[in-house]
Motif scaffolding. Structure first.
Motif, short mmCIF file in Angstrom:
data_model
loop_
_atom_site.label_atom_id
_atom_site.label_comp_id
_atom_site.label_asym_id
_atom_site.label_seq_id
_atom_site.Cartn_x
_atom_site.Cartn_y
_atom_site.Cartn_z
N GLY A 147 0.80 -1.22 0.00
CA GLY A 147 0.00 0.00 0.00
C GLY A 147 0.83 1.27 0.00
O GLY A 147 0.28 2.37 -0.12
N TYR A 148 2.16 1.12 0.12
CA TYR A 148 3.03 2.29 0.14
C TYR A 148 3.89 2.41 -1.12
O TYR A 148 4.51 3.44 -1.34
N THR A 149 3.95 1.35 -1.92
CA THR A 149 4.64 1.40 -3.19
C THR A 149 4.03 0.36 -4.12
O THR A 149 3.42 -0.61 -3.67
N LYS A 150 4.23 0.57 -5.40
CA LYS A 150 3.70 -0.37 -6.39
C LYS A 150 4.80 -1.14 -7.10
O LYS A 150 4.53 -1.94 -7.98
N GLN A 151 6.07 -0.88 -6.71
CA GLN A 151 7.15 -1.54 -7.44
C GLN A 151 8.36 -1.81 -6.57
O GLN A 151 8.57 -1.17 -5.53
N CYS A 152 9.13 -2.79 -7.02
CA CYS A 152 10.35 -3.19 -6.34
C CYS A 152 11.41 -3.52 -7.38
O CYS A 152 11.12 -4.20 -8.37
N VAL A 153 12.63 -3.04 -7.16
CA VAL A 153 13.75 -3.32 -8.05
C VAL A 153 14.59 -4.44 -7.43
O VAL A 153 14.96 -4.37 -6.26
N VAL A 154 14.87 -5.46 -8.23
CA VAL A 154 15.64 -6.60 -7.75
C VAL A 154 16.83 -6.82 -8.68
O VAL A 154 16.68 -6.79 -9.91
N LEU A 181 14.54 -17.91 -6.39
CA LEU A 181 14.21 -16.64 -5.72
C LEU A 181 13.11 -15.89 -6.47
O LEU A 181 12.13 -15.45 -5.86
N ILE A 182 13.27 -15.75 -7.77
CA ILE A 182 12.30 -14.96 -8.53
C ILE A 182 10.94 -15.65 -8.58
O ILE A 182 9.89 -14.99 -8.53
N ALA A 183 10.93 -16.97 -8.63
CA ALA A 183 9.65 -17.69 -8.61
C ALA A 183 8.89 -17.39 -7.32
O ALA A 183 7.68 -17.13 -7.34
N ALA A 184 9.61 -17.40 -6.20
CA ALA A 184 8.98 -17.10 -4.91
C ALA A 184 8.62 -15.63 -4.80
O ALA A 184 7.53 -15.28 -4.32
N PHE A 185 9.51 -14.75 -5.25
CA PHE A 185 9.25 -13.31 -5.18
C PHE A 185 8.00 -12.95 -6.00
O PHE A 185 7.24 -12.05 -5.62
N SER A 186 7.81 -13.62 -7.11
CA SER A 186 6.65 -13.35 -7.96
C SER A 186 5.34 -13.59 -7.20
O SER A 186 4.41 -12.78 -7.27
N GLN A 187 5.28 -14.67 -6.46
CA GLN A 187 4.08 -14.98 -5.68
C GLN A 187 3.88 -13.96 -4.55
O GLN A 187 2.76 -13.54 -4.26
N ILE A 188 4.98 -13.56 -3.93
CA ILE A 188 4.90 -12.57 -2.85
C ILE A 188 4.45 -11.22 -3.41
O ILE A 188 3.62 -10.52 -2.80
N ALA A 189 4.97 -10.85 -4.58
CA ALA A 189 4.59 -9.58 -5.22
C ALA A 189 3.10 -9.58 -5.54
O ALA A 189 2.42 -8.56 -5.38
N ASP A 190 2.58 -10.71 -5.97
CA ASP A 190 1.16 -10.83 -6.29
C ASP A 190 0.31 -10.54 -5.05
O ASP A 190 -0.69 -9.81 -5.12
N LYS A 191 0.71 -11.07 -3.92
CA LYS A 191 -0.05 -10.88 -2.68
C LYS A 191 -0.01 -9.44 -2.19
O LYS A 191 -0.92 -8.97 -1.52
N ASN A 192 1.07 -8.73 -2.52
CA ASN A 192 1.27 -7.39 -1.97
C ASN A 192 1.15 -6.28 -3.00
O ASN A 192 1.52 -5.15 -2.73
N GLN A 193 0.62 -6.63 -4.18
CA GLN A 193 0.31 -5.65 -5.23
C GLN A 193 1.54 -4.83 -5.63
O GLN A 193 1.53 -3.60 -5.69
N ILE A 194 2.63 -5.56 -5.89
CA ILE A 194 3.90 -4.95 -6.26
C ILE A 194 4.37 -5.53 -7.59
O ILE A 194 4.26 -6.73 -7.82
N GLN A 195 4.89 -4.68 -8.47
CA GLN A 195 5.51 -5.12 -9.71
C GLN A 195 7.02 -5.13 -9.51
O GLN A 195 7.61 -4.14 -9.07
N ILE A 196 7.67 -6.24 -9.81
CA ILE A 196 9.12 -6.36 -9.68
C ILE A 196 9.78 -5.99 -11.00
O ILE A 196 9.42 -6.52 -12.06
#
Length: 320
Positions: A147-154, A181-196
């Motif tokens: 809710g505080y950001t829509k994106q994350c840089v990895v 890592l990216i497979a897991a991060f993708s699922q986490i991003a989905d839950k938290n409304q973040i684009q990696i």
């Protein structure tokens, strides 16, 4: 090119260590920057909203800037805030993570979700900082920032010569580890409304909520500034990078965080020596003008397309 973007963070961390100096530069309306490879060549950049479309910050600690952000109200800005899971043995002078998360949220409340991005990089894998450790840490931080950001840089660690010298234990992350890592991060991003956004990584890693399009692209900046940019054709700053990096006003060997993986510092001794010569009233980040300096005015011209109204722009993104 005309420098519509003033970048403060590829060479050092201005918000964390030089915030008063930066606010002085905004007040004075210009900054002088030495060429890192030819120090007598100096560029003068106007800090004027008529020719600067966006100020870009990259920091591990935005806290020192927060109480004076109204002084930047004439400018649009975009912020990268790095929050990683590493301890003091890796990042000795970075503030406690809880403090940085709190500062991130305060900053987001002022600049909006589109104006701030979380950086989770560089990623390296050790016995302590295992793949599972990273997955758990990424999930924990993502939940705090929902809710505080829509994106994350990895990105994964690059073993530059400076990095190998200061951090000899560092090893390249294997492709198998990257994929896990990216497979897991993708699922986490989905839950938290973040684009990696992957930073110069293998495009085969892209999937739902994970792209390799760039973290500071025209599209990202347009959302941050609520406007449209007319960007001229230009060469990419790096192969495979679509980012508009702009003009960096920082200086190498001046970041006090002391991170072992840092590519911008040669060693701690150089940093301490440079910081001794910092003057908050100087137009230079470090030191002052020298007799042999050759100062040239940067060509600056806004890329903002003023023909598109804020109302029209808002409607466009509301329906995306």
């Amino acid at each position: 090119m005309g420098y519509l973007i003033i970048n403060t963070g590829s060479r050092t961390d201005i918000p964390a260590y030089f915030s008063n100096w930066f606010y002085n530069r905004i007040k004075e309306g210009y900054v002088l920057v030495r060429n890192p490879y030819y120090p007598t060549q100096v560029t003068k950049y106007e800090l004027n909203p008529e020719v600067v479309d966006v100020l870009v910050f990259c920091t591990k600690n935005p806290e020192p800037m927060l109480d004076r952000l109204e002084e930047l109200s004439d400018f649009s800005s975009f912020w990268f805030v790095t929050i990683t899971p590493y301890g003091k043995e890796i990042e000795p002078y970075v503030p406690e993570k809880k403090q940085v998360v709190d500062s991130f949220r305060r900053l987001s409340e002022q600049v909006g979700q589109d104006g701030i991005s979380w950086r989770y990089d560089p990623i390296f894998v050790t016995e302590k900082y295992s793949v599972d450790y990273h997955i758990n840490s990424f999930a924990h931080i993502a939940e705090k920032l929902k809710g505080y950001t829509k994106q994350c840089v990895v990105s994964f660690i690059d073993l530059y010569e400076k990095t190998k010298r200061n951090f000899p234990a560092a090893k390249a992350v294997t492709m198998k580890e990257q994929e896990s890592l990216i497979a897991a991060f993708s699922q986490i991003a989905d839950k938290n409304q973040i684009q990696i956004h992957l930073c110069c990584e293998n495009s085969s890693l892209t999937r739902k909520h994970v792209d390799a399009d760039g973290c500071m692209t025209k599209e990202v900046l347009e959302k941050a500034i609520h406007g449209k940019l007319k960007v001229p054709k230009m060469k990419s700053a790096r192969e495979g990078c679509n980012c508009l990096l702009g003009a960096d006003i920082g200086m190498y060997n001046t970041c006090g965080h002391g991170c072992l993986y840092c590519y911008a510092n040669y060693d701690r001794k150089s940093v301490i020596e440079n910081m001794r010569h910092h003057d908050i009233d100087s137009p230079f980040l470090i030191g002052h003008q020298r007799e042999e300096d050759v100062i040239k005015q940067a060509k600056q011209k806004s890329w903002l397309n003023k023909q598109i109204s804020l109302f029209e722009y808002g409607l466009q993104y509301r329906h995306e």
